[in-house]
Design an enzyme around this catalytic site. Sequence first.
Site, PDB file in Angstrom:
ATOM      1  CG  HIS A 268      -1.586  90.741  22.765  1.00  0.00           C
ATOM      2  ND1 HIS A 268      -1.070  89.975  23.349  1.00  0.00           N
ATOM      3  CD2 HIS A 268      -3.253  90.877  22.669  1.00  0.00           C
ATOM      4  CE1 HIS A 268      -2.229  88.668  23.670  1.00  0.00           C
ATOM      5  NE2 HIS A 268      -3.167  89.377  23.384  1.00  0.00           N
ATOM      6  CG  HIS A 307       4.979  89.306  29.974  1.00  0.00           C
ATOM      7  ND1 HIS A 307       4.167  89.123  30.598  1.00  0.00           N
ATOM      8  CD2 HIS A 307       4.766  89.207  28.496  1.00  0.00           C
ATOM      9  CE1 HIS A 307       2.964  88.843  29.933  1.00  0.00           C
ATOM     10  NE2 HIS A 307       3.359  88.356  29.479  1.00  0.00           N
ATOM     11  CG  ASP A 363       5.625  87.458  21.129  1.00  0.00           C
ATOM     12  OD1 ASP A 363       5.183  86.294  20.866  1.00  0.00           O
ATOM     13  OD2 ASP A 363       5.032  89.047  21.643  1.00  0.00           O
TER      14      ASP A 363
HETATM   15  C1  LIG Z   1       4.512  93.976  26.973  1.00  0.00           C
HETATM   16  C2  LIG Z   1       4.591  95.632  27.600  1.00  0.00           C
HETATM   17  C3  LIG Z   1       3.380  96.273  26.210  1.00  0.00           C
HETATM   18  C4  LIG Z   1       4.006  95.288  28.263  1.00  0.00           C
HETATM   19  O1  LIG Z   1       4.292  97.191  29.130  1.00  0.00           O
HETATM   20  P1  LIG Z   1       4.146  97.513  30.689  1.00  0.00           P
HETATM   21  O2  LIG Z   1       3.937  96.076  31.530  1.00  0.00           O
HETATM   22  O3  LIG Z   1       3.035  98.736  30.243  1.00  0.00           O
HETATM   23  O4  LIG Z   1       5.227  98.569  30.758  1.00  0.00           O
HETATM   24  P2  LIG Z   1       5.993 100.039  30.853  1.00  0.00           P
HETATM   25  O5  LIG Z   1       6.503 100.247  29.016  1.00  0.00           O
HETATM   26  O6  LIG Z   1       4.937 100.682  31.809  1.00  0.00           O
HETATM   27  O7  LIG Z   1       7.450  99.956  31.213  1.00  0.00           O
HETATM   28  C5  LIG Z   1       7.971 100.221  32.133  1.00  0.00           C
HETATM   29  C6  LIG Z   1       9.635 100.903  31.891  1.00  0.00           C
HETATM   30  O8  LIG Z   1       9.948  99.704  31.041  1.00  0.00           O
HETATM   31  C7  LIG Z   1      10.037 100.373  29.377  1.00  0.00           C
HETATM   32  N1  LIG Z   1       9.921  99.660  28.824  1.00  0.00           N
HETATM   33  C8  LIG Z   1       8.878  98.615  28.844  1.00  0.00           C
HETATM   34  N2  LIG Z   1       9.691  97.611  27.681  1.00  0.00           N
HETATM   35  C9  LIG Z   1       9.892  97.868  27.094  1.00  0.00           C
HETATM   36  C10 LIG Z   1      11.316  97.550  25.821  1.00  0.00           C
HETATM   37  N3  LIG Z   1      10.158  96.874  24.825  1.00  0.00           N
HETATM   38  N4  LIG Z   1      12.162  97.954  25.333  1.00  0.00           N
HETATM   39  C11 LIG Z   1      12.615  99.229  26.134  1.00  0.00           C
HETATM   40  N5  LIG Z   1      11.882  99.296  27.120  1.00  0.00           N
HETATM   41  C12 LIG Z   1      10.797  99.117  27.351  1.00  0.00           C
HETATM   42  C13 LIG Z   1       9.271 101.792  29.617  1.00  0.00           C
HETATM   43  O9  LIG Z   1       9.479 102.368  28.624  1.00  0.00           O
HETATM   44  C14 LIG Z   1       9.310 102.032  30.791  1.00  0.00           C
HETATM   45  O10 LIG Z   1      10.564 103.124  30.753  1.00  0.00           O
HETATM   46  P3  LIG Z   1       9.895 104.542  31.894  1.00  0.00           P
HETATM   47  O11 LIG Z   1      10.003 103.135  33.347  1.00  0.00           O
HETATM   48  O12 LIG Z   1      11.192 104.719  32.147  1.00  0.00           O
HETATM   49  O13 LIG Z   1       9.066 104.940  31.079  1.00  0.00           O
HETATM   50  C15 LIG Z   1       5.840  96.160  26.982  1.00  0.00           C
HETATM   51  O14 LIG Z   1       7.140  95.923  27.442  1.00  0.00           O
HETATM   52  C16 LIG Z   1       6.857  96.358  25.623  1.00  0.00           C
HETATM   53  O15 LIG Z   1       5.788  97.201  24.498  1.00  0.00           O
HETATM   54  N6  LIG Z   1       7.441  95.229  24.788  1.00  0.00           N
HETATM   55  C17 LIG Z   1       7.770  95.397  23.514  1.00  0.00           C
HETATM   56  C18 LIG Z   1       6.293  94.555  22.937  1.00  0.00           C
HETATM   57  C19 LIG Z   1       6.768  93.024  23.527  1.00  0.00           C
HETATM   58  O16 LIG Z   1       6.886  92.392  23.023  1.00  0.00           O
HETATM   59  N7  LIG Z   1       5.574  92.637  23.028  1.00  0.00           N
HETATM   60  C20 LIG Z   1       4.976  91.570  23.723  1.00  0.00           C
HETATM   61  C21 LIG Z   1       4.586  91.074  24.787  1.00  0.00           C
HETATM   62  S1  LIG Z   1       4.387  89.246  25.198  1.00  0.00           S
END
Ligand SMILES: CC(C)(COP(=O)(O)OP(=O)(O)OC[C@H]1O[C@@H](n2cnc3c(N)ncnc32)[C@H](O)[C@@H]1OP(=O)(O)O)[C@@H](O)C(=O)NCCC(=O)NCCS
Length: 441
Positions: A268, A307, A363
């Site tokens: 987050h 996101h 971010d």
């Molecule tokens: C923000 C976040 C938590 C959203 O998660 P979410 O909506 O649950 O998305 P998911 O985790 O279901 O991701 C979907 C797919 O994309 C991939 N993915 C998501 N974010 C990724 C990232 N930053 N880098 C690489 N792969 C990523 C997941 O591994 C998943 O792949 P799969 O379908 O092969 O399993 C996630 O994108 C993340 O962890 N990002 C990095 C942290 C970040 O920047 N957070 C700030 C948010 S403002």
Amino acid sequence: MSPSTLTVTDNRTNRTYTFPIEDGTVRAMDFRGIKTSEDDFGLMMYDPAFMNTASCRSDITYIDGDRGILEYRGYPIDQLAQRCTYLEISYLILFGELPTASELNHWVYEITHHTMLHETMKKFMEGFRYDAHPMSMMISSVAALATVYPHAHEVHDPANRLLQIKRLIAKMPSIAAMSYRHSLGFPYVYPDNDLSYTENFMNMLWRMVEPKYAANPVLARALEVLFILHMDHEQNCSTSTMRMVGSALTNPYLCVASAAAALAGPLHGGANEEVTRMLDEIGSIDNVPAYIRNVKDGCCKLMGFGHRVYKNFDPRAKLIKQIAEDVFGVTGRNPKLDIALELERIALQDDYFVSRKLYPNVDFYSGLIYQTIGFKPEMFTVLFTIPRTVGWLAQWQEMINDSEQKIARPRQIYTGPRSRLVVPLAEREQNSGTMNQPVAL
Ligand SMILES: CC(C)(COP(=O)(O)OP(=O)(O)OC[C@H]1O[C@@H](n2cnc3c(N)ncnc32)[C@H](O)[C@@H]1OP(=O)(O)O)[C@@H](O)C(=O)NCCC(=O)NCCS
């Protein structure tokens, strides 16, 4: 046009039910009436991580994740960021309308005159270790403010609520600055009421022996715009925490501490700190392709990408790129920018990221800007917490005034054993699920 209803047939009983569809939504509680027998509990909705559950109605922030739109109270974020001050927008978010000139003057006066912290906070802060994480110090300190304002728990009194809202918006920068100065071993600086919200924050962070702190106007405005971009983002993890804890009618200082604790997580608000660490780990542009390969192999995530809601682009990330240029014009370019740009360039062409709709989020660049302005990575989430407090408080107030809201209490699907007999201690044998073979608790 067909009626706005949903008709479902329960194949267990062959009974058909019709429910209203309102605002593209059906009410989960309508499904409770779907039963196989009189003593059946009724159907529940299973939605881990609330992927498809609306928990409230809200007038505050509108997001269209597919089209990359973010609006506060109906105003597009780019207009607000370009034309308004931080306190003007905090007024908008809290009260629903942009203030008139006299309303704004009064609001600025009120916030400015609540920036001082009770002296007990100094002693509290001094108790932390020299290397305590500033975010942990901030969370603990805002919780400790509940001891200074015990009457704040009277949350059904609108005047009392407003007083706590003003105090929290005013005091968060003071706490943040104190935690920063504590980690450096510097004496705390008192607020200066002649300065704007962000200038005063910079004064409390960086004033040394000069009699009056003069903030660089470009950096002060950059910080202000970054704060504006972070003020609210509807029902994210920390805001939902604020509403959830607040639904128990908890003292708002404790609610904000809980919300801030949620924000502190690396998935987050902690992500900007992680982005900087990731760029350090990559080290140079030459290492970017290998890093991207590792991400695709599943070794780690590309921090600052992806996101839950934005599946096109994050409109805040676009605005942040402009701020980065303004700041680098004053401070010189952050050498990590080139690595970030190369990561973004490759990722935006790569099918792994394109097919998963992974774009840079707020971010990705904010950490670089904060670092260039002079903040340590440990401070980044603290900087996020200050403006997000406005959003939390607006959402908290909306929740308190919403007659449909009650104490938040999700259901579960119980998957464990039932009605077991307790074996006397001496007769128990080692089995799986002990401390030596840890299970998730
Ligand atoms: C923000 C976040 C938590 C959203 O998660 P979410 O909506 O649950 O998305 P998911 O985790 O279901 O991701 C979907 C797919 O994309 C991939 N993915 C998501 N974010 C990724 C990232 N930053 N880098 C690489 N792969 C990523 C997941 O591994 C998943 O792949 P799969 O379908 O092969 O399993 C996630 O994108 C993340 O962890 N990002 C990095 C942290 C970040 O920047 N957070 C700030 C948010 S403002």
